[in-house]
Design an enzyme around this catalytic site. Sequence first.
Site, mmCIF file in Angstrom:
data_model
loop_
_atom_site.group_PDB
_atom_site.id
_atom_site.type_symbol
_atom_site.label_atom_id
_atom_site.label_comp_id
_atom_site.label_asym_id
_atom_site.label_seq_id
_atom_site.Cartn_x
_atom_site.Cartn_y
_atom_site.Cartn_z
ATOM 1 N N GLU A 84 -9.400 4.123 0.867
ATOM 2 C CA GLU A 84 -9.391 4.346 2.321
ATOM 3 C C GLU A 84 -8.341 5.400 2.712
ATOM 4 O O GLU A 84 -8.515 6.127 3.679
ATOM 5 C CB GLU A 84 -9.138 3.039 3.067
ATOM 6 C CG GLU A 84 -7.804 2.397 2.737
ATOM 7 C CD GLU A 84 -7.577 1.057 3.454
ATOM 8 O OE1 GLU A 84 -8.297 0.730 4.397
ATOM 9 O OE2 GLU A 84 -6.656 0.335 3.037
ATOM 10 N N GLU A 132 0.826 -1.218 0.000
ATOM 11 C CA GLU A 132 0.000 0.000 0.000
ATOM 12 C C GLU A 132 0.855 1.261 0.000
ATOM 13 O O GLU A 132 0.936 1.973 1.010
ATOM 14 C CB GLU A 132 -0.985 -0.040 1.170
ATOM 15 C CG GLU A 132 -1.949 -1.218 1.036
ATOM 16 C CD GLU A 132 -2.917 -1.365 2.201
ATOM 17 O OE1 GLU A 132 -3.043 -0.428 3.002
ATOM 18 O OE2 GLU A 132 -3.536 -2.434 2.310
ATOM 19 N N GLU A 167 -5.359 -6.415 2.206
ATOM 20 C CA GLU A 167 -3.992 -6.763 2.640
ATOM 21 C C GLU A 167 -3.674 -8.189 2.189
ATOM 22 O O GLU A 167 -3.232 -9.038 2.984
ATOM 23 C CB GLU A 167 -3.812 -6.629 4.164
ATOM 24 C CG GLU A 167 -4.093 -5.246 4.693
ATOM 25 C CD GLU A 167 -5.583 -4.963 4.805
ATOM 26 O OE1 GLU A 167 -6.324 -5.849 5.225
ATOM 27 O OE2 GLU A 167 -6.007 -3.848 4.442
HETATM 28 C C1 NOJ Z 1 -8.193 -2.455 5.999
HETATM 29 C C2 NOJ Z 1 -9.075 -2.574 4.808
HETATM 30 O O1 NOJ Z 1 -8.430 -2.147 3.637
HETATM 31 C C3 NOJ Z 1 -10.316 -1.758 5.086
HETATM 32 O O2 NOJ Z 1 -11.151 -1.754 3.951
HETATM 33 C C4 NOJ Z 1 -11.033 -2.306 6.283
HETATM 34 O O3 NOJ Z 1 -12.120 -1.477 6.574
HETATM 35 C C5 NOJ Z 1 -10.104 -2.347 7.491
HETATM 36 N N1 NOJ Z 1 -8.881 -2.980 7.174
HETATM 37 C C6 NOJ Z 1 -10.748 -3.089 8.661
HETATM 38 O O4 NOJ Z 1 -10.939 -4.424 8.355
HETATM 39 CA CA CA Z 2 -5.885 -1.851 3.274
#
Ligand code: NOJ
Ligand code: CA
Length: 677
Positions: free
Chosen positions: A481, A174, A457
């Site tokens: 995100e 990421e 991930e």
């Molecule tokens: C990381 C993820 O990319 C995200 O979409 C998710 O909301 C959080 N982890 C919590 O699981």
């Molecule tokens: Ca993520």
Amino acid sequence: MRLIGLFAAIAALFAPLSVAAETVRSPDGRITVTLDADGEGVPFYSVERDGKPLIAKSNLGFNFTNDDPMRRNFEVAAQKTASVDTTWEQPWGERRFVTDKHNELALTFAEKDDTPRQITVRLRVFDDGIGFRYEFPEQDHFSTARIAEELTEFNIAQDGTAWWIQAGDWNRYEYLYTETPVSSVSTAHTPITFRFEDGIHMSLHEAALVDYSGMWLRRMQGTNFRAQLAPSPRGPKVVRNAPFHTPWRSIRISDGPAGLYESDLELNLNEPNKLGDVSWFTPHKYIGIWWEMHLDESSWASGEKHGATTENAIKHIDFAAEHGFRGVLIEGWNLGWDGAWFGNGREFSFTEAYPDFDIEKVAAYAKSKGVRIIGHHETGGNIDVYERQLEDAMAFYERLGIDAVKSGYVADAGGIIAPDGKGGETFVWHDGQEMARHHLKVVKEAAAHKIAMNPHEPIKATGLRRTYPNWVSREGARGAEYDAWAVPKNQPDHVPTMIWTRMLSGPMDYTSGVFSLKGRGATEPDIPSTLARQLAFYVVIYSPIQMVADLPENLVKYPRALDFTKRVPADWSETKLLQGAVGEYAVIARQDRESDAWYVGGVTDENAREVTIDLDFLYDDTEYVARMWIDGEGADGLGKDRHAMDVVERTVRKGDSLTVEMARASGFAIELVFSGE
Ligand code: NOJ
Ligand code: CA
């Protein structure tokens, strides 16, 4: 036939003398790959295109922790050739039919000593690149491979520009991408993409990463790269018993950016569908109890701020039903989110809900409204805990009518908690052999319950969706995100770079559709985007599941944008990259799998630009309505007015063109349907 034979004979006469028997050409004759052992018995390959070296002599081999290296003293012991020209169908995808046309050579190398070990290199040469893998046959002098390192080289013949993210660092995949000279790359993840002075585009990646460690690329010197397998706490990075084979090492090669993007090389190197009928999965769009947590307006954890309540779920189901979105993702419904779950995950239960979330009631309500809940399995990177509950977790969701699951492995790279085989725990990498095994274990268990998987991930995509189509999407890059809470947010060149890097590996759950263009208050400035750009993402970023991420109350504030997200398909019969430049801009056209409609999306970096789209891909003699979601007067993805958007219509035919202006950090979306529809 006779004429073709004559041409072949003439071609053979003019073939350069240096071309040995161990040379394979692509079907169109432009790519030539040589595979051989040199004077010291070192197995190597090299690649030319149109007679120009692309990959200079690159050595092949292995180091082991339990055996002598395999790196010299080999001779060619056997060879076998084959040719394939076939077309296969994707159950869903960027295109319906995929052509697999290649020439193959399998060369077996044997050691020149009293206890000769053998290794076969299988090479496939396509018009759009090559793939090769190592095969360890069953043999007397070698039964268990404990691989310390794979010594495969990619000795790039010239310098150029590279787009890449670092490997071996804390944050998995990421990152924002780096653009450097090829000769300045350090250790990179794949896909890594190169452009050379003559315009040739090339990318290095791998296909069918099964029971093996992911391959990173370490620049040794100049423009010479060598494989570096993701680490393992055990010492050897891979442990396998013969017979086995490695993943394919893949090299996409193209005259320009379109061919690189449109190539199906890695899919072709994977095995066909092993799951049979997968018609139980439908490509779809979804909303979720999700962005509110990323904005910190609610929490995954229980308590007053808890997002996943029965009431909130019902509100989201009503919204999805009203607007025709099939799925509602609900995160934070299950026990285990209180406290430090990141890189821990020991408290997670995948079958027990928090008391304020009545999952039976929510599932029944969704069903009554024709909406599907999308399940969530955040593991905190603890596959020990997850695997122990896996079967129950999938059976639980299946019983509730849940047929798609987002999973998550939030932990630092190298911080996945795995069973050590002795009743304890050990730490492994997100892309090591254990995780390659783990993901397939989950995907197969999910398939047994008719569930589609979307891991975040994750391990990188290597085309395994062909073999296991229920592995429908994944994250594996910096997604939307980051626009909620990161500094910096995803920069304007991020998506135009990902299109030719991350997206070469397969679908991404980017989670687009933040119409508010706002992250958390503390992360000002606003998201670098116009409203029209958010719509472009649904076309330019392929995934058979597409999130419409913003809060429902924000989505309804922009009805014309919401209307586009309802209309845009998530499944295509054809895809074309019309124009673009890596890291700068891209214009992609896709034809709907369910109708004759085309959708075109465009994104630009921090530069405003005008693009003229030739509508050559439309049917002859047919009038279409082009409905265009484009920047309005004054729109600027980096300025004050990010929301100005016009929706305009034109009547067009094949042969016409459309000119669209994109502001800085902007984009556009176009729908082309038969006029009168
Ligand atoms: C990381 C993820 O990319 C995200 O979409 C998710 O909301 C959080 N982890 C919590 O699981
Ligand atoms: Ca993520």
